[in-house]
Write an enzyme that holds these catalytic residues in place. Structure first.
Site, short mmCIF file in Angstrom:
data_model
loop_
_atom_site.label_atom_id
_atom_site.label_comp_id
_atom_site.label_asym_id
_atom_site.label_seq_id
_atom_site.Cartn_x
_atom_site.Cartn_y
_atom_site.Cartn_z
CG ASP A 104 3.93 18.33 -16.68
OD1 ASP A 104 4.10 18.30 -17.92
OD2 ASP A 104 4.19 17.38 -15.93
CG HIS A 142 0.47 14.34 -16.86
ND1 HIS A 142 0.97 14.46 -15.59
CD2 HIS A 142 1.45 14.74 -17.70
CE1 HIS A 142 2.21 14.90 -15.66
NE2 HIS A 142 2.53 15.09 -16.92
CD GLU A 167 6.13 20.30 -7.10
OE1 GLU A 167 7.33 20.55 -7.34
OE2 GLU A 167 5.61 20.48 -5.99
NE ARG A 210 6.97 9.80 -12.60
CZ ARG A 210 8.01 9.07 -12.99
NH1 ARG A 210 8.20 7.87 -12.50
NH2 ARG A 210 8.85 9.54 -13.88
#
Length: 782
Positions: free
Chosen positions: A82, A330, A86, A287
């Site tokens: 992603d 996302h 993170e 998420r």
DNA sequence: CAGTGAGCGAGCTTCCGCTTGACTT
């Protein structure tokens, strides 16, 4: 012989992408992070610029070696985790651990999983952004320092195995403070006055409320008195249009809230069901904090709306994620294919899918249009008015599909419905006026979902951690999810009817709560302790302010080690100083008074196993001195509120209740609550009985009841093998043999017909499996 | 909808964020 290896974070994503890329590409998943700090050690070298010591966790070793060998044989490796902090760190760890080379490694990102987006990403690769990686390392190291320096202080000062952290400790603080607000809340009474008028037609009733609340009974009586001979005239009618807009598409947090309100799911339940929908390819990733919808999704939503409802109902809307530095890694949570209405799966899955689908469609629909009519009824000789408000939907728009719920569990305001037709200056006759005493509402206790919403507002925690955080604070017994019984409250109703004023006293139940989060003694003591010594970390803005530092790191304007150093230089000395304070008494300890029997002081405190009363103090050096006595608090008691009298009563346990069948019955409180021991057997004492007051008759009833129930558990016993039993359990019938349990295969229709040999066979077959299972179970515990 | 049933002197415990797994006796 693979030409290209693409590595993404999740296996479901890998599967879809592989389809788009064709046979020259192999797509694998890293299953999240592949490397982290050691779980049991501090793993940060403070002396050497906070160097983190990373290891590959045991359950990732196999995966890493597979990735390594695939990477070796690939001509080109594409790191496609992603786009956020993170994700960048995951790519960097992969690069380091797999020993990748700069010349054949490329970093790519895409914002939606479509063929075009992925092909475009492949055409525009970049390098790993080390600044972003460093921002993640700073975040990781800070959390480790806070967690692993604070927790041991709690073990020493409060109770072993407790924990503290940047996220969980603030979550507990919210709940503790809310409970204090509720405790200190003083409600104010006022009278709400509602009149029923009869229209000139003689039958239709118009209900209207006085434009202000009246202070007390005297004022109410004076007002009603003045209404006795008053005339009531409609002095104003206004109608104005009102618009309502749909809510944005779901993020993790809003999905958790709506699923709780509309479907009654817990936060973790919602996530488990959503995970299954995601894995079946029905919804996008669950998420996320993004409200962004892909062009494809916008297009198919439009099609669906035009087809089903027509052009008038469609409105293009683009939603922006509020958080700065918009990490639109996302999308919002939406159906993969909006046209997809029917689906298989459990009823729970269907309901959640339907909720997601409706919300997604509604967010691209037109505003609802309403007409709000306000009718004002004047009272002769007075400035006060009665007001009736009615709403009529003139165009449904998105309401056709979906309406967001709200949290209010307070008293329901009357629904604003349709009003009867009236004319200006019309005179009405009075049917009655009812003044009801109403009270201001205390603040509500948090539910799991409303706590998540609050944490998100504060920018604390991430979509992947909301559910686990709520679990943690309950596991540590800082917080319990439970019910609270209401209390009865009297209120007054004064009414005017047929020219007579009447007063009645009524009672109502108030303050009852179901499934709400409430702090325990441990939670309160830990919170107060942390608030006293570490107010900065517990500050609601702590996360926001360190995030600002991390943003500077991500932009390359600040060294991550400098950011950490700044924090550590202030934080660590406080840790040292706090640990050095030698306290004779434990944190949260309270002296209740003197025990009249022994003359020794009586304390309450958090003990090794929870809240406990202690009489006398320990004399470590003097072995002859009498040892202190201990007794655990019972459920519902608190070290904050328990009295000396109540505390001393706890020492009446264990207590002999009486005799039954020649054996004594003893009442006591154990790990699992109050119980009766009789003839070596235990029976739980239900909530409505108290071990301090239970009578012999009541105890005998419990024992009889338990025996009956035990009988029903047995499906079959074998005389020749007393250790072999067939029992009824929570998960259906099972075999119990030598203290181990075995599942009965589904092929057996009626377990009662099984013979001893059948049972032995089942056990032999299950034997290997169970031993393997036990090993993994033990590992988990360790 | 079962099972359990103490102690207050070791041992071990703990953070947050990314991701699923193997399974309920």
């Amino acid at each position: 012989m693979q030409k290209n290896l693409v590595i993404v974070e999740s296996p479901a994503k890998a599967k879809t992408i592989e389809k788009f890329l064709g046979k020259d590409y192999k797509v694998m998943s890293s299953y999240g992070h592949i490397r982290d700090l050691k779980t049991k050690e501090f793993s940060i070298d403070i002396q050497h610029d906070y160097a983190p010591q990373y290891v590959i966790p045991a359950d990732k070793k196999k995966l890493v070696s597979e990735l390594k060998s695939e990477a070796k044989s690939a001509e080109q490796v594409w790191l496609a985790s992603d786009e956020d902090r993170e994700g960048e760190a995951i790519s960097w760890h992969l690069y380091e651990v797999l020993g990748l080379k700069p010349e054949n490694t490329k970093r790519i990102v895409f914002h939606e999983i479509t063929k075009n987006a992925i092909l475009h990403a492949i055409e525009t690769p970049r390098d790993i952004d080390i600044n972003l990686v460093n921002a993640q390392q700073a975040r990781r190291v800070l959390d480790r320092i806070v967690g692993f320096e604070l927790s041991p202080i709690l073990w020493r000062k409060v109770k072993p195995a407790l924990s503290a952290g940047r996220v969980q400790s603030v979550a507990v603080r919210l709940i503790v403070e809310r409970e204090r607000e509720i405790h200190d809340f003083v409600s104010e009474a006022a009278f709400r006055v509602i009149a029923n008028f009869i229209l000139p037609d003689g039958t239709t009733v118009l209900k209207a409320e006085l434009n202000r609340r009246l202070k007390d009974k005297r004022e109410v009586e004076a007002f009603l008195e003045s209404c006795k001979n008053a005339t009531f005239t409609i002095d104003d009618i206004t109608t104005k249009p009102v618009k309502k807009s749909p809510a944005p598409p779901f993020t993790t947090s809003t999905l958790q809230q709506e699923a709780a309100r509309k479907l009654g799911y817990s936060v973790s339940q919602t996530m488990m069901i959503a995970q299954r929908l995601y894995e079946s390819g029905l919804i996008t990733y669950m998420r996320t904090d993004s409200v962004n919808l892909s062009d494809l999704a916008l297009g198919t939503a439009k099609e669906a709306i035009l087809e089903t409802y027509g052009e008038k109902y469609y409105k293009f809307r683009h939603y922006h994620t509020k958080s700065k530095g918009a990490q639109e890694a996302h999308e919002a949570i939406r159906p993969t294919y909006i046209s997809h209405v029917e689906m298989g799966g459990t009823p729970q899955e269907k309901r959640l899918y339907e909720l997601i689908r409706k919300r997604t469609i509604a967010c691209q629909m037109a505003d609802a249009e309403l007409e709000r009519t306000t009718i004002s009824v004047g009272i002769s000789g007075q400035t006060e008015r009665f007001v009736a408000v009615g709403e009529v939907i003139s165009f449904e728009g998105f309401l056709q599909v979906y309406m967001e719920s709200n949290d209010d569990d307070g008293e329901k305001e009357q629904e604003n419905g349709l009003l009867p037709p009236v004319k200006l200056h019309e005179t009405l006759s009075l049917k009655d006026i009812v003044a009801t005493e109403r009270f201001t509402q205390r603040p509500p206790r948090y539910t799991e979902a409303s706590l998540v919403r609050r944490l998100e507002e504060l920018g604390i925690g991430r979509p992947s951690t909301y559910a686990p955080t709520i679990q943690t604070i309950q596991n540590r017994e800082y917080v319990v999810k439970g019910d609270k019984e209401g209390t009865e409250r009297a209120y007054t109703v004064v009414s005017l009817s047929n020219g007579k004023i009447r007063e009645t006293e009524k009672t109502e139940m108030v303050g009852a709560d179901r499934n709400k989060l409430m702090p325990t003694d441990i939670g309160t003591v830990v919170n107060d302790f942390l608030m006293e010594y570490f107010p900065d970390v517990l500050d609601y803005n702590f996360t926001a302010s360190v995030e600002k530092e991390f943003d500077l790191v991500a932009e390359g304007e600040l060294l991550w080690t400098k950011a950490i150093d700044k924090f550590y230089k202030i934080f660590h000395p406080i840790v040292e100083a706090t640990a050095a304070v030698k306290t004779e008494h434990k944190v949260g300890e309270r002296e209740l008074g003197i025990d009249p029997k022994s003359g020794n002081p009586v304390f309450v405190k958090i003990g090794r196993y929870g809240p406990v009363v202690q009489i006398g103090v320990a004399h470590a050096e003097d072995k002859e001195a009498p040892k202190p006595q201990f007794a655990s608090l019972m459920k519902g008691q608190s070290i904050d509120t328990i009295t000396l009298e109540e505390a001393l009563k706890l020492f009446d346990l264990p207590r002999t209740v009486g005799e039954y069948e020649g054996k004594v019955m003893v009442a006591a409180v154990g790990r699992f609550g109050p119980f009766i021991r009789h003839d070596g057997k235990f029976v739980s004492i239900p909530k409505d009985l108290n071990p301090l007051t239970i009578t012999a008759e009541e105890a005998i009833d419990l024992i009889k009841g338990k025996r009956e129930k035990d009988e029903q558990r047995f499906i079959k016993k074998f005389e020749e093998e007393p250790e072999m039993e067939i029992l009824k359990g929570r998960f259906g019938p099972y075999i119990s043999y030598k203290k181990a349990n075995y599942r009965i295969p589904k092929t057996v229709a009626d377990p009662a017909v099984l013979t001893l040999d059948d049972c032995k066979k089942i056990i032999a077959e299950a034997g290997e499996k169970t031993t393997a299972k036990k090993k993994t179970a033990r590992k988990k515990q360790a």
